[in-house]
Design a protein around this motif. Structure first.
Motif, PDB file in Angstrom:
ATOM      1  N   LEU A 130       0.979  -0.906  -0.140  1.00  0.00           N
ATOM      2  CA  LEU A 130      -0.064   0.077   0.073  1.00  0.00           C
ATOM      3  C   LEU A 130       0.964   1.055  -0.092  1.00  0.00           C
ATOM      4  CD1 LEU A 130      -2.603  -0.957   2.922  1.00  0.00           C
ATOM      5  CD2 LEU A 130      -2.591  -1.295   0.447  1.00  0.00           C
ATOM      6  N   GLU A 134      -3.056   5.008   1.241  1.00  0.00           N
ATOM      7  CA  GLU A 134      -3.837   3.986   1.606  1.00  0.00           C
ATOM      8  C   GLU A 134      -3.479   3.210   2.857  1.00  0.00           C
ATOM      9  OE1 GLU A 134      -4.019   2.003  -3.280  1.00  0.00           O
ATOM     10  OE2 GLU A 134      -2.266   1.699  -1.847  1.00  0.00           O
ATOM     11  N   ARG A 165     -11.938   6.240  -2.222  1.00  0.00           N
ATOM     12  CA  ARG A 165     -10.487   5.406  -2.046  1.00  0.00           C
ATOM     13  C   ARG A 165     -10.734   4.235  -1.260  1.00  0.00           C
ATOM     14  NH1 ARG A 165      -6.104   9.090  -3.228  1.00  0.00           N
ATOM     15  NH2 ARG A 165      -4.793   7.324  -2.702  1.00  0.00           N
ATOM     16  N   LEU A 169      -9.374   0.686  -2.212  1.00  0.00           N
ATOM     17  CA  LEU A 169      -8.504  -0.015  -1.162  1.00  0.00           C
ATOM     18  C   LEU A 169      -8.967  -1.435  -0.902  1.00  0.00           C
ATOM     19  CD1 LEU A 169      -6.092  -0.198   0.620  1.00  0.00           C
ATOM     20  CD2 LEU A 169      -7.489   1.110   2.364  1.00  0.00           C
ATOM     21  N   LYS A 172      -8.272  -3.617  -3.843  1.00  0.00           N
ATOM     22  CA  LYS A 172      -6.892  -3.946  -3.930  1.00  0.00           C
ATOM     23  C   LYS A 172      -6.329  -4.826  -2.766  1.00  0.00           C
ATOM     24  CE  LYS A 172      -2.382  -1.556  -3.905  1.00  0.00           C
ATOM     25  NZ  LYS A 172      -1.688  -0.238  -3.928  1.00  0.00           N
TER      26      LYS A 172
END
Length: 176
Positions: A130, A134, A165, A169, A172
């Motif tokens: 990250l 993040e 975001r 995240l 991800k």
């Protein structure tokens, strides 16, 4: 940057000091090459670099009234940028130390060392993949379990940006 370009940059800073915020785009256009080349030597990923430049522009806006006539505008901006590197290092260290303490608390709450080890490896793997922003989102939203409003207030960003975001995240993290 030539002396004339530097003087023009100084004039733009004076105009920004008069609350002409739109000229920040012009300042950015004039110095983005320098910022990216200096920032690339310092930041490990593009997201952190872009965040640092955004923070720099905010600092220029805040400090523009302190800019002195006939000062070297480019040097003034680069000094602010250099200070942001120092602050970045401090925040990274504090953030990493706090996360290590948090991981230690998680470890102590599990009796099985195998369970702890798997969580420790997982947390470290996630954190290593990250970027700075993040990691902050991960910390505030998932480890501290703060609401999106609270995270937005702490980070000084709009709620919609934080929601977007966090969604990115989560995607991800699932991939990781």
């Amino acid at each position: 940057m030539t002396e004339e370009e530097n003087k023009q940059l100084g004039k733009l800073i004076f105009e920004v000091a008069k609350n002409n915020k739109d000229l920040l785009v012009d300042i950015y256009d004039r110095i983005k090459g320098i910022l990216y080349s200096v920032g690339n030597t310092y930041y490990s990923n593009l997201e952190d670099l872009k965040d640092s430049i955004q923070d720099l522009l905010e600092q220029i806006l805040k400090k523009a009234k302190k800019f002195r006539k006939n000062a070297n505008a480019c040097a003034w901006i680069m000094k602010i940028y250099k200070n942001s590197f120092i602050n970045f290092d401090r925040h990274e260290k504090v953030e990493r130390e706090y996360l290590e303490k948090l991981i230690e608390q998680v470890r102590s709450s599990y009796l099985s060392s195998d369970d702890y080890l798997s969580r420790y490896v997982l947390y470290n793997y996630i954190l290593d993949n990250l970027n700075k922003f993040e990691r902050k989102l991960f910390y505030y939203r998932f480890l501290c379990q703060l609401s999106i409003n609270d995270v937005a207030n702490i980070l000084g960003k709009p709620k919609s940006t934080i929601q977007y975001r966090i969604t990115q995240l989560e995607q991800k993290i699932r991939k990781l």
